[in-house]
Design a protein around this motif. Structure first.
Motif, PDB file in Angstrom:
ATOM      1  N   LEU A   1      69.100  33.489  47.756  1.00 28.80           N
ATOM      2  CA  LEU A   1      70.236  34.354  47.417  1.00 28.80           C
ATOM      3  C   LEU A   1      71.200  34.586  48.568  1.00 28.80           C
ATOM      4  O   LEU A   1      72.310  35.086  48.358  1.00 28.80           O
ATOM      5  N   VAL A   2      70.772  34.267  49.782  1.00 25.96           N
ATOM      6  CA  VAL A   2      71.590  34.624  50.945  1.00 25.96           C
ATOM      7  C   VAL A   2      72.698  33.607  51.158  1.00 25.96           C
ATOM      8  O   VAL A   2      72.461  32.408  51.211  1.00 25.96           O
ATOM      9  N   CYS A   3      73.928  34.092  51.277  1.00 21.50           N
ATOM     10  CA  CYS A   3      75.036  33.225  51.675  1.00 21.50           C
ATOM     11  C   CYS A   3      76.210  34.095  52.125  1.00 21.50           C
ATOM     12  O   CYS A   3      76.185  35.313  51.997  1.00 21.50           O
ATOM     13  N   GLY A   4      77.211  33.457  52.659  1.00 21.14           N
ATOM     14  CA  GLY A   4      78.432  34.157  53.054  1.00 21.14           C
ATOM     15  C   GLY A   4      78.297  34.899  54.361  1.00 21.14           C
ATOM     16  O   GLY A   4      77.204  35.045  54.922  1.00 21.14           O
TER      17      GLY A   4
ATOM     18  N   THR B   1      76.628  29.442  44.170  1.00 19.39           N
ATOM     19  CA  THR B   1      76.580  30.723  44.889  1.00 19.39           C
ATOM     20  C   THR B   1      75.263  30.902  45.628  1.00 19.39           C
ATOM     21  O   THR B   1      74.947  31.998  46.086  1.00 19.39           O
ATOM     22  N   MET B   2      74.465  29.840  45.723  1.00 19.81           N
ATOM     23  CA  MET B   2      73.202  29.976  46.436  1.00 19.81           C
ATOM     24  C   MET B   2      73.385  29.640  47.925  1.00 19.81           C
ATOM     25  O   MET B   2      74.452  29.189  48.354  1.00 19.81           O
ATOM     26  N   ASN B   3      72.334  29.857  48.668  1.00 21.50           N
ATOM     27  CA  ASN B   3      72.311  29.564  50.093  1.00 21.50           C
ATOM     28  C   ASN B   3      72.653  28.081  50.339  1.00 21.50           C
ATOM     29  O   ASN B   3      71.889  27.203  49.950  1.00 21.50           O
ATOM     30  N   PRO B   4      73.780  27.812  50.975  1.00 24.64           N
ATOM     31  CA  PRO B   4      74.168  26.404  51.160  1.00 24.64           C
ATOM     32  C   PRO B   4      73.213  25.635  52.074  1.00 24.64           C
ATOM     33  O   PRO B   4      73.060  24.419  51.923  1.00 24.64           O
ATOM     34  N   SER B   5      72.543  26.331  52.982  1.00 25.18           N
ATOM     35  CA  SER B   5      71.573  25.647  53.856  1.00 25.18           C
ATOM     36  C   SER B   5      70.382  25.138  53.051  1.00 25.18           C
ATOM     37  O   SER B   5      69.841  24.066  53.330  1.00 25.18           O
ATOM     38  N   VAL B   6      69.969  25.902  52.063  1.00 28.62           N
ATOM     39  CA  VAL B   6      68.852  25.459  51.215  1.00 28.62           C
ATOM     40  C   VAL B   6      69.258  24.229  50.411  1.00 28.62           C
ATOM     41  O   VAL B   6      68.464  23.301  50.232  1.00 28.62           O
ATOM     42  N   LYS B   7      70.498  24.208  49.965  1.00 30.41           N
ATOM     43  CA  LYS B   7      70.963  23.037  49.208  1.00 30.41           C
ATOM     44  C   LYS B   7      70.862  21.763  50.027  1.00 30.41           C
ATOM     45  O   LYS B   7      70.594  20.688  49.505  1.00 30.41           O
TER      46      LYS B   7
END
Lengths: 482, 482
Positions: free
Chosen positions: A157-160, B11-17
């Motif tokens: 859930l963390v971003c931005g 909208t999720m954590n881009p690092s996880v992607k």
């Protein structure tokens, strides 16, 4: 430069530096020191340290559930499947688990999401618990204790950054895994205060206040609930859960329901209601939309098997592409510990009536839960006899979280030492009585109030003595600093 | 907006992607699909899927070590301590482990750093392995498999952004835990290429090239080594390790030594040298300064107990304040799984000569290691009979990583499908033969070269058939696309 360290506290990850975890913090380090001093023959006003800081039932003498451990022994050493020592249901259960393991061994990796038959059993358990509401095993993820799954969902859930940075609403007082994970992930912690005057209940007005405030500086996306409460011991009413779900739906928040104490409900009139069940009973407007992850564990309830690090989560209404990302993410760590998965299976699918192990299982389970209820009541009663201590009813979970009055002179002395006043109090309690509890400042509390968290887990006789010692200490402390 | 998901891939954590983990990636998902198709009676040119994608010895039929599993059974169900079924050394060992657990139960939490007596045994093992060089149990941290500890150390090291962002040097080909962890943590991955022409050896000139390049855009702080190599199977010479240590000292790099295959050395003339030992034998100029974390696990070697998620790391020359931060960080997850800790204890402290379980233990250990050496040799030999496949000697670890020639027409067809050419190849191999291997692109490889990783773990008879099938497939594939 050659000779200087690569990794120092000045050059390390600053997010890790911000992490705090009071349940195993300085007070516990001091407790271990004292234990070592005692071992070396030091003279103290007490003969042993009592670790009432952590919900660790077996360490406090609770015996493991026979059926669980018998099955685990057979899974570890399958030669025992031929031994006459074990009842048939133990053998058939161990056989079933082993069959679902690669090569018939709990030493093989499982699927990253967890062993399929265990996920099916979890789904069946949830369905039955929730009065027939369907549960899809594909929505079940086994985990390394509940902590692992909670951190994983927060991580997704963390971003931005700055004003667009993910904010997570957590109760205050909270279980400090939440604040620690948010610090590590660089997310914003949004505090909503539980209402101590009303037995630590959750107030929707306060949720709204916290959310409106937070929207000024971050992007609140997730609402964390702990029910039954840790450290606060309240059990949420069905009405309250409905209100929370409505709030999450209106405000577009992802719900995280920490339900690891779901069997630990003691107070008359209190019942555990799962968020999943209430969500589905509120109708399709909610059950088709609100995103929910709920968490369970082998560590609490009547089994208290903390060391196995077993757990699961159910995700509801999670976007299917996000689920694929979640599955990918957990695959990097290969799989949760398989003995913990096996144990989780036994917890969600215990012996049934008519099976050889049923009677013993029920006897053990009932005795533990009955005794916990007795200890919850006892703790509340004795603490409330102490002038300057006020303890809400321990409706559920495994802790009391009394408010303590700390005299102004003690507050001053603590401040001079650079300590939180309740840390000062708890350190003195430890030094004088050997009782290790966690200061309320480690969980968060209203400015100017002081608390400590103490488990209700010591055996009843010991608990009585312990509470009597707390009482004497508190009276002495108050006198000393008045 | 109401009705739209809170959590989507947008909208999720881009690092996880960005995280990728090929060992359990799309090829394995396809393998599971095919297994399910077979179960439903689908007709295929094969009757079972052989998962040669992952180093999972028990899943391939390797039997657990009797002594380990007997002790674990007694730890799970201590009633068995009174049973005549078990030898005395099994009982005394289980008793010793249980005594070191809270309340005498492996269901209690341990210290976050790990059970003290297990850390002592690990230290004793390291000291003995390294010819008497001292090892302090305070420098040992037990972990949830080696992966957990590796990620924890990387987490401590990550800081900064842009040109000051932490860079980590990793071998290419690498085990993709490293790239996955770096992506998740937002650190810079710095590739140094192993020399395939020289049996995947590590070349200091190449290390230097990679470092100089990287310094233009990030802050390289850590150098990761996998020895014996995964996926590449090389065993580093003592001279090479000395060079690496000198390089790390000169360039002020934190060393991470992944030594989980330390018992898996097969080739004549190859020996495992631990980084710790070589570091200390290079004298105080190095042994007092170079920061090192080395990692071990219960999952590989002769025991192959992946499911228990046992592991440890030793930290050397770590700043004491950083160690306190490390201890705090691991405390948030409470403790590594206790059954895995118990197993780690048995691995580092197996039965001694004269003890009742010693003979069986030695027989089992020797047979497994001898058979692995045989399979390593067999794999190399058969693969090298295939025109268009070249396989370096499998000196150690559990994998072959042959280079494969993919005809230009197949490369084109793969590109049209948006697949890496070796993924295209491996998918076809899986579909036609049921053999699941991982494409080299999942580990990294020199541009324009193609490989796959295949475990040497299937039993010898099965392995022969499997290699023959690979041979036939490769020849057919080459013909089809030529």
């Amino acid at each position: 430069a050659v000779g200087s360290k690569v990794l120092t506290t000045d050059t390390m990850n600053p997010s890790v530096k911000k992490v705090e975890y009071a349940v195993r913090g300085p007070i516990v380090q001091r407790a271990v020191e004292i234990e070592n001093e005692l071992k070396k023959g030091a003279k103290k006003p007490f003969s042993e340290v009592i670790k009432a800081n952590i919900g660790d039932a077996h360490a406090m003498g609770q015996q493991p559930v026979t059926f669980f451990r018998q099955v685990l022994a057979l899974c570890s050493y399958p030669e025992l499947l031929n031994s006459p020592l074990f009842p048939e249901d133990v053998k058939s259960r161990a056989g079933r688990i082993l069959q679902s393991c690669g090569g018939g061994s709990i030493g093989a990796y499982s699927a990253s999401q967890g062993i399929e038959c265990v996920r099916q059993d979890v789904a069946q358990y949830i369905k039955q618990r929730d009065g027939g509401i369907p549960c899809n095993p594909d929505n079940i993820y086994l985990s390394t204790g509940a902590s692992d799954a909670i951190v994983t969902i927060l991580k997704l859930l963390v971003c931005g950054e700055g004003r667009t940075c993910t904010g997570a609403m957590i109760p205050i007082p909270q279980y400090p895994l939440y604040s620690a994970a948010l610090a590590e992930l660089g997310a914003v912690q949004i505090n909503y205060y539980l209402d101590e005057e009303n037995c630590w209940s959750l107030n929707i007005g306060e949720l709204r206040r916290a959310l409106v405030d937070a929207r000024k500086h971050c992007n609140p996306r997730v609402l964390c609930i702990i029910n039954p409460g840790n450290p606060t011991g309240q059990v949420q009413s069905r009405k309250c859960i409905e209100d929370v779900i409505r709030f999450a739906a209106e405000e577009n928040l992802f719900l995280m329901a920490d339900e690891v104490y779901q069997d630990n409900v003691y107070a008359d009139g209190c019942h555990f209601h799962s968020f999943k069940k209430v969500l589905f009973e509120m109708g399709p407007q909610y059950s088709n939309t609100v995103e929910l992850a709920s968490f369970h564990s082998t560590s609490k309830c009547y089994m208290g098997e903390c060391g196995f690090r077993g757990g699961y989560m159910e995700v509801v209404n999670m976007d299917s592409d996000v689920k694929a990302q979640l599955t990918k993410l957990v695959s990097v760590r290969l799989c949760p510990p398989v003995p913990g998965q096996a144990l989780m299976d036994l917890v969600v699918n215990p012996p049934k009536p008519g099976e050889p192990s049923h009677a013993t299982f029920m006897k053990e389970r009932t005795a533990t839960l009955r005794s916990l209820a007795e200890r919850a009541k006892l703790t509340e009663q004795i603490l409330n006899t102490v002038p300057g201590i006020h303890c809400n009813p321990v409706q559920g979970a495994m802790y009391s979280f009394p408010q303590i009055t700390i005299p102004e002179r003690a507050v001053q002395e603590a401040k001079e030492k650079g300590q939180a006043p309740d840390m000062f109090y708890c350190m003195k309690l430890l030094d004088e009585t050997g009782i290790c509890v966690v200061p309320g400042s480690g969980f968060g509390q209203k400015e100017g109030t002081y608390h400590f968290r103490m488990t209700i887990l010591p055996p009843t006789d010991k608990l009585k003595i312990l509470l009597q010692k707390v009482k004497e200490f508190h009276m002495g402390f108050t006198e000393q600093f008045s």
